[in-house]
Enzyme design. Structure first.
Site, PDB file in Angstrom:
ATOM      1  N   GLU A   1       5.709  -5.362   0.220  1.00 38.81           N
ATOM      2  CA  GLU A   1       6.346  -4.854  -1.076  1.00 38.81           C
ATOM      3  C   GLU A   1       7.003  -3.347  -1.000  1.00 38.81           C
ATOM      4  OE1 GLU A   1       3.482  -5.402  -4.270  1.00 38.81           O
ATOM      5  OE2 GLU A   1       2.938  -7.696  -3.427  1.00 38.81           O
TER       6      GLU A   1
ATOM      7  N   TYR B   1      -3.971  -9.144   1.468  1.00 40.67           N
ATOM      8  CA  TYR B   1      -3.643  -8.007   0.493  1.00 40.67           C
ATOM      9  C   TYR B   1      -2.740  -6.849   1.069  1.00 40.67           C
ATOM     10  CZ  TYR B   1      -4.476  -6.424  -4.526  1.00 40.67           C
ATOM     11  OH  TYR B   1      -4.144  -5.842  -5.676  1.00 40.67           O
TER      12      TYR B   1
END
Length: 242
Positions: free
Chosen positions: A171, A164
Site C-alpha cells: 500500500e 500484514y
C-alpha cells in the site's frame, strides 16, 4: 401473590424468547454475509490466477478484476455497521480504520490513477488482501457454524504475521508511486481562489496518509498479536488503563 410470580415468569420467558430469536437472526445474517464475502474473494483469487496463467504477466490484471474488487471491498463497510449496532463485539474505530483505508486504496488511489495500476506494489497488496480475506471470512463462517477446523484457526492467527507487513508495504509503495502523477495533474485538489474559499492539496494529503501508518500500523499489528496469544495459547490479556 402467585399470580404476580406467574406474570413475572411469563414476561421473563417472552424476553428470553425474543433474545433467542434476535440472536438467531443475527447469526443467520452474519453467516450469510461471511459466506458471501468468502465466495467473493475466492472469485477474485480464481480470476487473478486465471489471468496470470493465460497472460503470463500481471500487466492488465488490476483492470480485469477492478469491478469485482471495488464491489466486495466497498460492501465491507457493512462491517462498520455491524460493530456500531452491537452485532459483533469489535471496536468500531479499529474496524472503521481498516475498512476505510482499503476503500481509499481502491477508489482514490489505484482506481483513480490508471498509470500505477500495473505496478508490482499493486499486485503485492492485491495478493495479500485476497489471501487474508479468504482466510478471515472463512474463519468467521466456520466459527459461526461452530465447526471451526484448526488449520483455518491457525492460518487466521499466524499468517497475518507476514501478510500484514507485506500488505502495508504494498500500500505504501503504491501511494508513493502515485505521488508524482498526483502532483502533476493536481487531481482532487482545490486551489484558491474558488467559490468555496477552501484549499486542499491531495498531494500533501497523501503524504500525511503515508505518515499516519507510522502510529497506526504498530497499534493494529500488536492488537492482532495479543489476540493471537489469547486464542492460540489461552493467555489472559490485561489491558492497562490509560
Amino acid at each position: 401473590m402467585a399470580s404476580s410470580e406467574e406474570d413475572g415468569s411469563v414476561e421473563e420467558k417472552e424476553s428470553n424468547n425474543k433474545k433467542r430469536t434476535k440472536s438467531a437472526i443475527v447469526t443467520a445474517w452474519l453467516t450469510f454475509y461471511n459466506i458471501a464475502m468468502t465466495a467473493g474473494w475466492l472469485v477474485l483469487a480464481i480470476a487473478m490466477l486465471r489471468f496470470y496463467m493465460q497472460k503470463g504477466t500481471h500487466i492488465g490484471l488490476y483492470r480485469s478484476i477492478s469491478r469485482t474488487l471495488k464491489f466486495f471491498q466497498t460492501v465491507a463497510l457493512v462491517e462498520v455497521i455491524h460493530c456500531a449496532i452491537g452485532m459483533v463485539r469489535t471496536s468500531v474505530i479499529v474496524t472503521g480504520v481498516q475498512v476505510c483505508s482499503r476503500i481509499f486504496m481502491v477508489w482514490f488511489i489505484t482506481n483513480s490513477i490508471k498509470q500505477i495500476q500495473n505496478e508490482e506494489s499493486v499486485l503485492l497488496f492485491l495478493v495479500v488482501w485476497t489471501v487474508t480475506e479468504i482466510t478471515r471470512y472463512s474463519f468467521y463462517t466456520f466459527n459461526l457454524l461452530k465447526h471451526l477446523p484448526y488449520f483455518i484457526k491457525w492460518a487466521r492467527y499466524n499468517m497475518f504475521i507476514v501478510m500484514y507487513p507485506l500488505g502495508v508495504a504494498g500500500e505504501l509503495m503504491t501511494i508513493y508511486t502515485a505521488l508524482p502523477y498526483v502532483r502533476r495533474s493536481g487531481m482532487f485538489s482545490m486551489r484558491l481562489p474558488n467559490k468555496y474559499n477552501v484549499s486542499f492539496d491531495y498531494y500533501i494529503f497523501l503524504i500525511i496518509v503515508m505518515l499516519s501508518y507510522i502510529p497506526l500500523f504498530p497499534q493494529l499489528y500488536f492488537h492482532m498479536l495479543r489476540q493471537r496469544r489469547k486464542v492460540l495459547h489461552g493467555e489472559v490479556i490485561v489491558e492497562k488503563d490509560e
